[in-house]
Design an enzyme around this catalytic site. Structure first.
Site, short mmCIF file in Angstrom:
data_model
loop_
_atom_site.label_atom_id
_atom_site.label_comp_id
_atom_site.label_asym_id
_atom_site.label_seq_id
_atom_site.Cartn_x
_atom_site.Cartn_y
_atom_site.Cartn_z
N TRP A 13 0.50 -9.97 158.54
CA TRP A 13 -0.64 -9.33 158.97
C TRP A 13 -1.34 -10.44 159.87
O TRP A 13 -2.03 -10.08 161.00
CB TRP A 13 -1.64 -9.13 157.88
CG TRP A 13 -2.89 -8.31 158.33
CD1 TRP A 13 -4.43 -8.88 158.50
CD2 TRP A 13 -3.03 -7.02 158.99
NE1 TRP A 13 -4.95 -7.98 158.90
CE2 TRP A 13 -4.15 -6.81 159.33
CE3 TRP A 13 -2.02 -5.96 159.34
CZ2 TRP A 13 -4.76 -5.66 159.94
CZ3 TRP A 13 -2.40 -4.91 159.85
CH2 TRP A 13 -3.78 -4.73 160.30
N TYR A 16 5.85 -7.44 154.04
CA TYR A 16 5.01 -8.41 154.83
C TYR A 16 3.41 -8.85 153.98
O TYR A 16 3.38 -8.10 152.82
CB TYR A 16 4.30 -7.99 156.01
CG TYR A 16 3.33 -6.69 156.20
CD1 TYR A 16 1.81 -7.19 156.28
CD2 TYR A 16 3.74 -5.59 156.19
CE1 TYR A 16 1.01 -6.22 156.10
CE2 TYR A 16 2.69 -4.45 155.98
CZ TYR A 16 1.23 -4.89 156.31
OH TYR A 16 0.46 -4.04 156.19
N CYS A 17 2.94 -9.81 154.26
CA CYS A 17 1.72 -10.21 153.18
C CYS A 17 0.68 -10.69 154.59
O CYS A 17 0.52 -10.17 155.54
CB CYS A 17 2.11 -11.32 152.39
SG CYS A 17 2.81 -12.68 153.23
N SER A 18 -0.02 -11.65 154.00
CA SER A 18 -1.10 -11.95 154.93
C SER A 18 -0.57 -13.10 156.08
O SER A 18 -0.74 -13.02 157.18
CB SER A 18 -2.22 -12.99 154.43
OG SER A 18 -3.05 -12.16 153.42
N GLY A 69 2.96 -14.63 155.71
CA GLY A 69 4.45 -14.75 155.43
C GLY A 69 4.97 -15.74 154.19
O GLY A 69 6.03 -16.35 153.91
#
Length: 313
Positions: free
Chosen positions: A289, A261-263, A265
């Protein structure tokens, strides 16, 4: 299966198509940045010959509620409509590129590969093309509509023991068993038996920077490995051997169950591309996130350790 193409490989594909010895090659320009999400002006000023612009914010995502995250996945029917508008037809090879280290192009690649399309990423993007002294063009390309049919993922599916999506008849929905999503409800159990990679910056991970999220920190148990460690100084992905060493430093190898995951997607799909290039299958948590931090009651870890100091949204 090939996920990346070099400039030389792209030229070979194009020559084969021109001589009727291979499928048509469709170039898609996915210029996008968080601080400059509208990339059309840059595209109009300079793009690969014949490339069609793709709007990440409106064609590779849909408008959703905050609790869905900043870039929810597009509905399959909407993605298919957009793909036909880009001129795609069944059997085409799609090559996406950008000017941002292949991060937005990887979102296009992931969505189309998941939908059954032979999509690839031009390694190094437009800079690699220009660096070879090859021509660019200006203006806007408006292709004739294509007839591509995408596999639709909106029906309920289940996962087999290898993490491969199955329909109700037990038929695999993925050509190579990859490109499955992680839903927010799965993450607690997932972390118990797999490695969840947080590919944001260390400052976002440890909670010293929010980057627009309502709370700072990371999902408890997630391991930080910033997406850009997979990129060489020239904007291309690192060699697979180098990537395997990088991922091994985070406890990940070909036998590891991996989620990313990241900020919001986007960068996560670039990390999935890097993992695929290294021969490691991974699932992406599209809400990332931006969804987790907007979901009341979810635990949040602050600090440099996966367990961190716990609080809640």
């Amino acid at each position: 299966m090939t996920h990346l193409v070099s400039v030389a490989q792209l030229l070979h594909l194009q020559r084969s198509a021109e001589h009727g010895a291979g499928p048509a090659v469709r170039l898609l320009d996915v210029r996008w940045r968080l601080d400059r999400p509208e990339g059309r002006p840059e595209y109009v000023r300079s793009h690969l010959p014949g490339a069609v612009y793709v709007d990440l914010e409106h064609e590779l995502a849909r408008r959703g509620q905050p609790e869905e995250g900043r870039h929810p996945l597009p509905e399959s029917v909407d993605l298919e409509r957009a793909a036909r508008g880009w001129g795609l037809s069944d059997g085409d090879i799609v090559v996406g590129y950008d000017d941002n280290r292949s991060v937005p192009a990887a979102r296009l690649w992931w969505l189309l590969r998941r939908s059954g399309i032979d999509a690839r990423v031009l390694d190094g993007g437009i800079r690699a093309w220009v660096g070879e002294g090859l021509p660019v063009e200006t203006g806007d390309v408006r292709p004739a509509a294509g007839n591509v049919s995408l596999h639709h993922h909106d029906d309920d599916v289940s996962l087999n023991h290898d993490g491969v999506s199955l329909n109700h008849d037990g038929v695999s929905l993925n050509h190579d068993g990859a490109f499955d999503v992680l839903e927010i409800e799965e993450l607690g159990d997932f972390i118990e038996h797999g490695v969840l990679l947080d590919v944001r910056t260390p400052e976002q991970y440890n909670g010293t920077r929010t980057a627009g999220a309502p709370v700072a920190g990371h999902i408890p148990g997630a391991v930080n490995l910033p997406a850009m460690v997979a990129v060489a100084s020239d904007g291309r992905l690192q060699h697979p051997d180098v990537l395997r060493r990088i991922f091994a430093s985070a406890g990940v190898d070909a036998d590891t169950v991996v989620g990313v995951y990241c900020s919001s997607g986007v960068a996560a799909m670039h990390s999935v591309l890097a993992l695929e290039h290294a021969g490691i299958r991974a699932r992406v948590y599209p809400g990332s996130w931006s969804q987790w931090s907007n979901t009341r009651g979810k635990p949040v870890a602050v600090g440099i350790l996966p367990s961190g100091r716990l609080t809640t949204v």
